[in-house]
Write an enzyme that holds these catalytic residues in place. Structure first.
Site, PDB file in Angstrom:
ATOM      1  N   ASP A  29       0.963  -1.275  -0.057  1.00  0.00           N
ATOM      2  CA  ASP A  29      -0.149   0.043  -0.203  1.00  0.00           C
ATOM      3  C   ASP A  29       0.723   1.216  -0.151  1.00  0.00           C
ATOM      4  OD1 ASP A  29      -2.089  -1.973   0.187  1.00  0.00           O
ATOM      5  OD2 ASP A  29      -2.801  -1.161   1.955  1.00  0.00           O
ATOM      6  N   LYS A 134      -6.651  -4.991  -2.803  1.00  0.00           N
ATOM      7  CA  LYS A 134      -7.266  -5.586  -1.612  1.00  0.00           C
ATOM      8  C   LYS A 134      -8.204  -4.654  -1.298  1.00  0.00           C
ATOM      9  CE  LYS A 134      -3.388  -4.387   1.468  1.00  0.00           C
ATOM     10  NZ  LYS A 134      -4.192  -3.409   2.278  1.00  0.00           N
ATOM     11  N   CYS A 167      -1.909  -2.320   7.918  1.00  0.00           N
ATOM     12  CA  CYS A 167      -1.856  -3.360   6.943  1.00  0.00           C
ATOM     13  C   CYS A 167      -0.684  -4.130   6.927  1.00  0.00           C
ATOM     14  CB  CYS A 167      -2.109  -2.459   5.384  1.00  0.00           C
ATOM     15  SG  CYS A 167      -3.760  -1.874   5.254  1.00  0.00           S
TER      16      CYS A 167
END
Ligand code: TIU
Length: 225
Positions: A29, A134, A167
């Site tokens: 990310d 995701k 995450c």
């Protein structure tokens, strides 16, 4: 480099050993909305410099991984433009004025295809590097990541990116439960909250490596040689 040779990285709680061909670099990310000044993260009042310090070490690790010919994967957190995969709980949590799917500083917030959702230019994926979109915090939830890793016979992961306790931690825990060995270089992961970063790393390596190992990019580069 011999792909079948076992490399050893100085790490906590003990050296991390891996066969290069079976070890992927998984970058979590590193998206513009989380890292760039003027993005959604900063709009929420977060200090993006805490995340931006990870860019340079990630660049160096990514360059070394690519030049060694080893597998690289990237993830992005985000949702369909029609929001069909966005749980109502995630949409309303925090009671914010501007939430996922709304117009933000760099397009609709965390929507696939929008500028802010994309990966920062410094770490942009190249051909052959899968990008996993995701909808959750963990990279294994509702994605084809596990299948892709299994198809490539990958057993070990170096997990980097943001944020350490959200995450990155969720992904490491999901990977651990699926049998992957995970190494997290501390300088390549970051949190808006330094104390959560520190504790997030401690949680991974506690209890003799309950979820995995913690090291730094210099130790990994040294092992790659
Ligand atoms: N990628 C990731 O960690 N998503 C988050 O929402 N992180 C926060 O710390 N909020």
């Amino acid at each position: 480099m011999s792909f079948n040779r076992v490399l050893s990285v100085e790490a906590d709680p003990y050296p991390f050993e891996f066969e290069p061909a079976k070890c992927a670099l998984l970058i979590i990310d590193m998206q513009r909305d989380f890292l760039e000044p003027g993005g959604f993260g900063e709009m929420l009042g977060n200090d993006v410099s805490q995340l931006r310090r990870t860019i340079q070490p990630n660049k160096e690790l990514l360059a070394a991984w690519r030049s060694a010919g080893l597998p690289v994967l990237h993830t992005r957190e985000g949702h369909r433009a029609d929001l069909a995969d966005l749980p109502p709980s995630k949409k309303i949590r925090g009671k914010g004025k501007t939430t996922i799917g709304d117009a933000g500083p760099m397009g609709r917030i965390l929507i696939r295809g929008e500028a802010g959702h994309d990966i920062i230019p410094e770490l942009y994926p190249i051909a052959g590097e899968p990008v996993i979109d995701k909808p959750g915090k963990g990279a294994f939830f509702a994605t084809d990541l596990h299948a892709i890793l299994q198809n490539r016979c990958i057993t070990h992961l170096v997990v980097t990116g943001v944020t350490t306790e959200v995450c990155v931690n969720t992904t490491v825990r999901e990977a651990n439960d699926r049998g992957y060995e995970c190494l997290v270089p501390a300088d390549c992961v970051g949190s808006y909250f330094p104390e959560f970063h520190e504790m997030g790393l401690k949680m991974i390596k506690a209890q003799a490596g309950i979820f995995g190992w913690v090291s730094d990019s210099a130790s990994i580069l040294a092992a790659l040689g």
